[in-house]
Scaffold this active site. Sequence first.
Site, PDB file in Angstrom:
ATOM      1  N   CYS A   1       0.829  -1.212   0.000  1.00  0.00           N
ATOM      2  CA  CYS A   1       0.000   0.000   0.000  1.00  0.00           C
ATOM      3  C   CYS A   1       0.859   1.257   0.000  1.00  0.00           C
ATOM      4  O   CYS A   1       0.451   2.298  -0.522  1.00  0.00           O
ATOM      5  CB  CYS A   1      -0.951   0.005   1.194  1.00  0.00           C
ATOM      6  SG  CYS A   1      -0.130  -0.157   2.796  1.00  0.00           S
TER       7      CYS A   1
ATOM      8  N   HIS B   1      -1.359   1.267   7.483  1.00  0.00           N
ATOM      9  CA  HIS B   1      -1.872   1.186   6.120  1.00  0.00           C
ATOM     10  C   HIS B   1      -1.793   2.576   5.499  1.00  0.00           C
ATOM     11  O   HIS B   1      -1.862   3.586   6.206  1.00  0.00           O
ATOM     12  CB  HIS B   1      -3.321   0.684   6.166  1.00  0.00           C
ATOM     13  CG  HIS B   1      -3.950   0.516   4.823  1.00  0.00           C
ATOM     14  ND1 HIS B   1      -3.414  -0.283   3.838  1.00  0.00           N
ATOM     15  CD2 HIS B   1      -5.096   1.056   4.293  1.00  0.00           C
ATOM     16  CE1 HIS B   1      -4.191  -0.252   2.771  1.00  0.00           C
ATOM     17  NE2 HIS B   1      -5.212   0.557   3.008  1.00  0.00           N
TER      18      HIS B   1
END
Length: 382
Positions: free
Chosen positions: A30, A334
Site C-alpha cells: 500500500c 496502512h
Amino acid sequence: MFDPNYSIFSSKLPLFNITTKGLTNTGNICYMNSILQILLYCEPFNRLLKLIEDKSIGNLSKVSPTPLLDATIKFFNEFVDNPINSRTISPETFYMNLINHKKFSHLKWGQQEDAEEFMGYYLDGLNEEFVEAIRKLNTPNDDDADDEDYTRFNDDNDGWNEVGSNNKSISINKAVEVEPTPINFIFGGQFKSVLTIPKSATSNQFKKSITFDPFQNLQLDISEADSIEDAFNNLNNIEKISFKSKHNKELQIKKQTFIDKLPQVLIIHLKRFSFLKEKEVGIEKLRKRVDYSHDLKIPKGVLSNNIKLGGDEELIYRLTGVVYHHGSSAEGGHYTSDVLKKSCNEWVRIDDTLIKSVSEDEVLGGPEENIKNAYILMYERK
C-alpha cells in the site's frame, strides 16, 4: 528541457488520459500504491512521461539504460482509458521491475515500508537515470538556457562573513551542486541555512556560514504546530547550538533556515514519526491533527532574498494529492490516498482497489486524535 515549446508546465502538451483505477495489494505494498496514485494525477510529471514516450527514440539494446523510466511509462499506459483494461490493475509487474533496480534491492515482498521513504528512493532513481541520459547526449549544452531553470547557488549575502567594528567582511559560498534534470525542474527546491559563529567567547566578531541544500520534498516538524502555516513559520526559528572551542571555551552557534527556491510541485512531508524519548529503541507516531487548506500561501518570512515578491504578491499552491497513514504506530499500519482529478475538479479517495468520490471538506482531515492522519501533501503552484 529548455525549449519553451516542450514545457511540461504548459497545458498545451498532451497528458496520459488517466482513468481512475484501483491497485491490488497482495503483499503489503500500500505504501507504493498510494505514492503511485498521487503521481498519476501530478500533471507536470504526467506530461513529462507522455512527452518522452511520444518524442524519444526507442532503444535497440537488450538492456535498457533507463529501466525505471521504462517501467513507469508502461505502468502509466495501463491507466489509459481502454475497454480491454479492467478497473483494477495489479502493480506486481511494476514492483518486480523495481526490485531488479539496485536502489530497491532492500524491498521484500510482504514487508511493510514507509511511503515517504519509498517516494524519495523512487524520484531519486528516476533522477539518476535522467542525469546519465543527459550526459550521454551528443548535443552541446544550451549556454543560453534560462538561469531560472537551474538551482541557484549564489546569494547577495555571500557565504562566509567575518564582521567586526570595521564592518569589513570576507565571503565564501558552500553549496551542493545539483544537475538540471526534468525531475529537479518539477520537484526540486533549495534551502538556505545561515550559521552565525562567534569568533571567541568574548569577541563581538562573528562569522556567517551560508549553505545551500537541495530538496525534493520539504519535511516539516509538526510537534509544535497546529497548521501547515505554523510549521512553515517554525521552519526558520533561530536554533541555538552550543559547542566547545579548541581552548575549551563554550561558544554558541545560531542557525536559521530559509527557503531559497520553491519547486513547481511542492511535496510536503509531515514528520509524524520520531524516536521515543523514554526508551532506547522504538518509534512513536504523532497523531495530532494538523490543519491544511486547498490553497497554501507560503509565509513570506521563511523565504530568502532570492525569492522576490512585490507588494501584495503571494506564493500560492493548490492541493492536488494527500497520502494518509492509518495506524497508531510506525511499525505497521496502512496507506491510502486522495487525488484531485483536475479535468473535472473532483476529489477521489483510493484505498488500494476501493475507490469513491469525496468532497473537498473530507479531504481536509478528520478528528483531532485519530489513527488516520495526513502524512504527505502534494501541492502544485497556481
